[in-house]
Design a protein around this motif. Sequence first.
Motif, PDB file in Angstrom:
ATOM      1  N   SER A 165     -69.283 -19.448 -81.130  1.00  0.00           N
ATOM      2  CA  SER A 165     -68.816 -18.555 -80.069  1.00  0.00           C
ATOM      3  C   SER A 165     -67.626 -17.713 -80.524  1.00  0.00           C
ATOM      4  O   SER A 165     -67.387 -16.630 -79.975  1.00  0.00           O
ATOM      5  N   TYR A 166     -66.896 -18.170 -81.519  1.00  0.00           N
ATOM      6  CA  TYR A 166     -65.772 -17.389 -82.039  1.00  0.00           C
ATOM      7  C   TYR A 166     -66.258 -16.066 -82.613  1.00  0.00           C
ATOM      8  O   TYR A 166     -65.741 -14.992 -82.278  1.00  0.00           O
ATOM      9  N   GLU A 167     -67.252 -16.111 -83.491  1.00  0.00           N
ATOM     10  CA  GLU A 167     -67.780 -14.890 -84.101  1.00  0.00           C
ATOM     11  C   GLU A 167     -68.425 -13.977 -83.059  1.00  0.00           C
ATOM     12  O   GLU A 167     -68.345 -12.753 -83.147  1.00  0.00           O
ATOM     13  N   VAL A 168     -69.057 -14.587 -82.047  1.00  0.00           N
ATOM     14  CA  VAL A 168     -69.649 -13.796 -80.962  1.00  0.00           C
ATOM     15  C   VAL A 168     -68.551 -13.064 -80.186  1.00  0.00           C
ATOM     16  O   VAL A 168     -68.665 -11.879 -79.874  1.00  0.00           O
ATOM     17  N   LEU A 169     -67.479 -13.784 -79.908  1.00  0.00           N
ATOM     18  CA  LEU A 169     -66.397 -13.237 -79.100  1.00  0.00           C
ATOM     19  C   LEU A 169     -65.689 -12.064 -79.785  1.00  0.00           C
ATOM     20  O   LEU A 169     -65.362 -11.056 -79.141  1.00  0.00           O
ATOM     21  N   ILE A 170     -65.469 -12.164 -81.070  1.00  0.00           N
ATOM     22  CA  ILE A 170     -64.748 -11.086 -81.762  1.00  0.00           C
ATOM     23  C   ILE A 170     -65.697 -10.017 -82.312  1.00  0.00           C
ATOM     24  O   ILE A 170     -65.255  -9.046 -82.930  1.00  0.00           O
ATOM     25  N   GLY A 171     -67.011 -10.212 -82.067  1.00  0.00           N
ATOM     26  CA  GLY A 171     -67.972  -9.175 -82.403  1.00  0.00           C
ATOM     27  C   GLY A 171     -68.468  -9.170 -83.829  1.00  0.00           C
ATOM     28  O   GLY A 171     -69.032  -8.170 -84.281  1.00  0.00           O
ATOM     29  N   GLU A 172     -68.308 -10.278 -84.550  1.00  0.00           N
ATOM     30  CA  GLU A 172     -68.757 -10.334 -85.943  1.00  0.00           C
ATOM     31  C   GLU A 172     -70.268 -10.500 -86.066  1.00  0.00           C
ATOM     32  O   GLU A 172     -70.893  -9.919 -86.961  1.00  0.00           O
ATOM     33  N   PRO A 219     -74.169 -11.219 -83.678  1.00  0.00           N
ATOM     34  CA  PRO A 219     -74.789 -11.230 -82.352  1.00  0.00           C
ATOM     35  C   PRO A 219     -75.066 -12.650 -81.867  1.00  0.00           C
ATOM     36  O   PRO A 219     -75.135 -13.602 -82.662  1.00  0.00           O
ATOM     37  N   LEU A 220     -75.251 -12.785 -80.579  1.00  0.00           N
ATOM     38  CA  LEU A 220     -75.443 -14.086 -79.944  1.00  0.00           C
ATOM     39  C   LEU A 220     -76.602 -14.866 -80.545  1.00  0.00           C
ATOM     40  O   LEU A 220     -76.487 -16.077 -80.800  1.00  0.00           O
ATOM     41  N   HIS A 221     -77.737 -14.206 -80.788  1.00  0.00           N
ATOM     42  CA  HIS A 221     -78.935 -14.942 -81.201  1.00  0.00           C
ATOM     43  C   HIS A 221     -78.763 -15.645 -82.542  1.00  0.00           C
ATOM     44  O   HIS A 221     -79.464 -16.611 -82.831  1.00  0.00           O
ATOM     45  N   GLN A 222     -77.806 -15.189 -83.367  1.00  0.00           N
ATOM     46  CA  GLN A 222     -77.591 -15.837 -84.655  1.00  0.00           C
ATOM     47  C   GLN A 222     -76.804 -17.147 -84.542  1.00  0.00           C
ATOM     48  O   GLN A 222     -76.680 -17.883 -85.520  1.00  0.00           O
ATOM     49  N   THR A 223     -76.275 -17.415 -83.373  1.00  0.00           N
ATOM     50  CA  THR A 223     -75.482 -18.638 -83.177  1.00  0.00           C
ATOM     51  C   THR A 223     -76.246 -19.718 -82.412  1.00  0.00           C
ATOM     52  O   THR A 223     -75.777 -20.852 -82.309  1.00  0.00           O
ATOM     53  N   ARG A 253     -68.472 -10.598 -72.170  1.00  0.00           N
ATOM     54  CA  ARG A 253     -69.487  -9.921 -71.357  1.00  0.00           C
ATOM     55  C   ARG A 253     -70.316  -8.966 -72.210  1.00  0.00           C
ATOM     56  O   ARG A 253     -71.546  -8.917 -72.082  1.00  0.00           O
ATOM     57  N   THR A 254     -69.656  -8.226 -73.089  1.00  0.00           N
ATOM     58  CA  THR A 254     -70.371  -7.313 -73.981  1.00  0.00           C
ATOM     59  C   THR A 254     -71.331  -8.084 -74.878  1.00  0.00           C
ATOM     60  O   THR A 254     -72.494  -7.695 -75.060  1.00  0.00           O
ATOM     61  N   ALA A 255     -70.861  -9.198 -75.412  1.00  0.00           N
ATOM     62  CA  ALA A 255     -71.700  -9.998 -76.312  1.00  0.00           C
ATOM     63  C   ALA A 255     -72.880 -10.627 -75.581  1.00  0.00           C
ATOM     64  O   ALA A 255     -73.975 -10.755 -76.144  1.00  0.00           O
ATOM     65  N   LEU A 256     -72.668 -11.008 -74.318  1.00  0.00           N
ATOM     66  CA  LEU A 256     -73.719 -11.696 -73.570  1.00  0.00           C
ATOM     67  C   LEU A 256     -74.732 -10.743 -72.943  1.00  0.00           C
ATOM     68  O   LEU A 256     -75.692 -11.192 -72.300  1.00  0.00           O
ATOM     69  N   ALA A 257     -74.547  -9.443 -73.137  1.00  0.00           N
ATOM     70  CA  ALA A 257     -75.556  -8.489 -72.663  1.00  0.00           C
ATOM     71  C   ALA A 257     -76.907  -8.795 -73.296  1.00  0.00           C
ATOM     72  O   ALA A 257     -77.966  -8.517 -72.716  1.00  0.00           O
ATOM     73  N   GLU A 258     -76.868  -9.408 -74.467  1.00  0.00           N
ATOM     74  CA  GLU A 258     -78.088  -9.773 -75.191  1.00  0.00           C
ATOM     75  C   GLU A 258     -78.900 -10.857 -74.465  1.00  0.00           C
ATOM     76  O   GLU A 258     -80.097 -11.043 -74.736  1.00  0.00           O
ATOM     77  N   LEU A 259     -78.268 -11.576 -73.526  1.00  0.00           N
ATOM     78  CA  LEU A 259     -78.971 -12.653 -72.826  1.00  0.00           C
ATOM     79  C   LEU A 259     -80.216 -12.156 -72.101  1.00  0.00           C
ATOM     80  O   LEU A 259     -81.160 -12.911 -71.871  1.00  0.00           O
ATOM     81  N   HIS A 260     -80.221 -10.893 -71.721  1.00  0.00           N
ATOM     82  CA  HIS A 260     -81.375 -10.349 -71.010  1.00  0.00           C
ATOM     83  C   HIS A 260     -82.625 -10.348 -71.887  1.00  0.00           C
ATOM     84  O   HIS A 260     -83.738 -10.237 -71.385  1.00  0.00           O
ATOM     85  N   ASN A 261     -82.427 -10.457 -73.196  1.00  0.00           N
ATOM     86  CA  ASN A 261     -83.565 -10.499 -74.116  1.00  0.00           C
ATOM     87  C   ASN A 261     -84.100 -11.914 -74.322  1.00  0.00           C
ATOM     88  O   ASN A 261     -85.069 -12.109 -75.050  1.00  0.00           O
ATOM     89  N   HIS A 262     -83.454 -12.896 -73.686  1.00  0.00           N
ATOM     90  CA  HIS A 262     -83.862 -14.294 -73.820  1.00  0.00           C
ATOM     91  C   HIS A 262     -84.336 -14.807 -72.466  1.00  0.00           C
ATOM     92  O   HIS A 262     -83.908 -14.316 -71.418  1.00  0.00           O
TER      93      HIS A 262
END
Length: 320
Positions: free
Chosen positions: A117-124, A126-130, A167-176
């Motif tokens: 979640s650290y890398e997701v939070l700072i934008g390094e 995307p969510l799906h890679q974690t 919130r920006t990072a979790l926009a990807e949740l709509h694809n899951h």
Amino acid sequence: MNPVSEGGAVPPTGATGSTDVSRETWVPDDVIDTPIGAEAERAVRLLHAEARLPRPVSQRVFTIANQKGGVGKTTTAVNVAAALAMQGLKVLVIDLDPQGNASTALGVDHHPGTPSSYEVLIGEIPLHQTLQRSPHNERLFCVPATIELAGAEIELVSMVAREGRLRTALAELHNHDFDYVFIDCPPSLGLLTINALVAAPEVLIPIQCEYYALEGVGQLLRTIEMVKAHLNPKLNVSTVILTMYDGRTRLADQVAADVRAHFGDKVLGTVIPRSVKVSEAPGYGMTILNYDPGSRGALSYMDASRELAERGAAQRGQNQ
């Protein structure tokens, strides 16, 4: 006709008992009447339950927050998630606590260097890679937390739109196709918790049935109102769950009554009992539903998960 067990045996003539339909086994009454036997029977029923909970009409995202430590926040996050997954729903837990206790309980890897979640939070990344699947259930997933997250509060201070990074990072949740997403927060009201509140429309607050239970909840509610007014107008405290309930004490009943008077029907009818087993489970990399599925704690979290899902379905029907 006498019921036949899996092994082909029939109950003794004149004996009384019951048949576990899910396994076609006959259980004598004198076994069920013992404490160990009764618990074993409950465990069998739990593990072989065919019940399936209704899927929500749209993905539900909860932030589980209470800045007071030791209230059962992470325990509630992982056990409600596991119970929902056990009953047929696809669930994600996002561990946003640097201690990584949710990651441990779900049995996923979270050593330093693990995509988290650290890398997701700072934008390094995307969510799906974690995303990691919990070994306990094929429908249960986790975004782990590593020790790197401890420095995120400082790093976020200088970032643009620091409160909305998650919130920006979790926009990807709509694809899951997750039915439920739970964000487990640290016991503080810092930038990590603010990010979680900005990212989710629903808040679940665990409150323990002990002294000073409501201490600090007022500050949390003021923070929630501030976030709602300025950053996330959809934010709402939808659920409160009473934890660490000890029915032997008047105090627990009084606290429960006070919380219900304050939050009304947002409080689940199910209460989570104080249990050593629930506390032990994470030490084995398990939720209570895997560690001791017949325990009162496991059955209580199953009941709480059903109530959560059924309330969501009822609200959906009212809104249609």
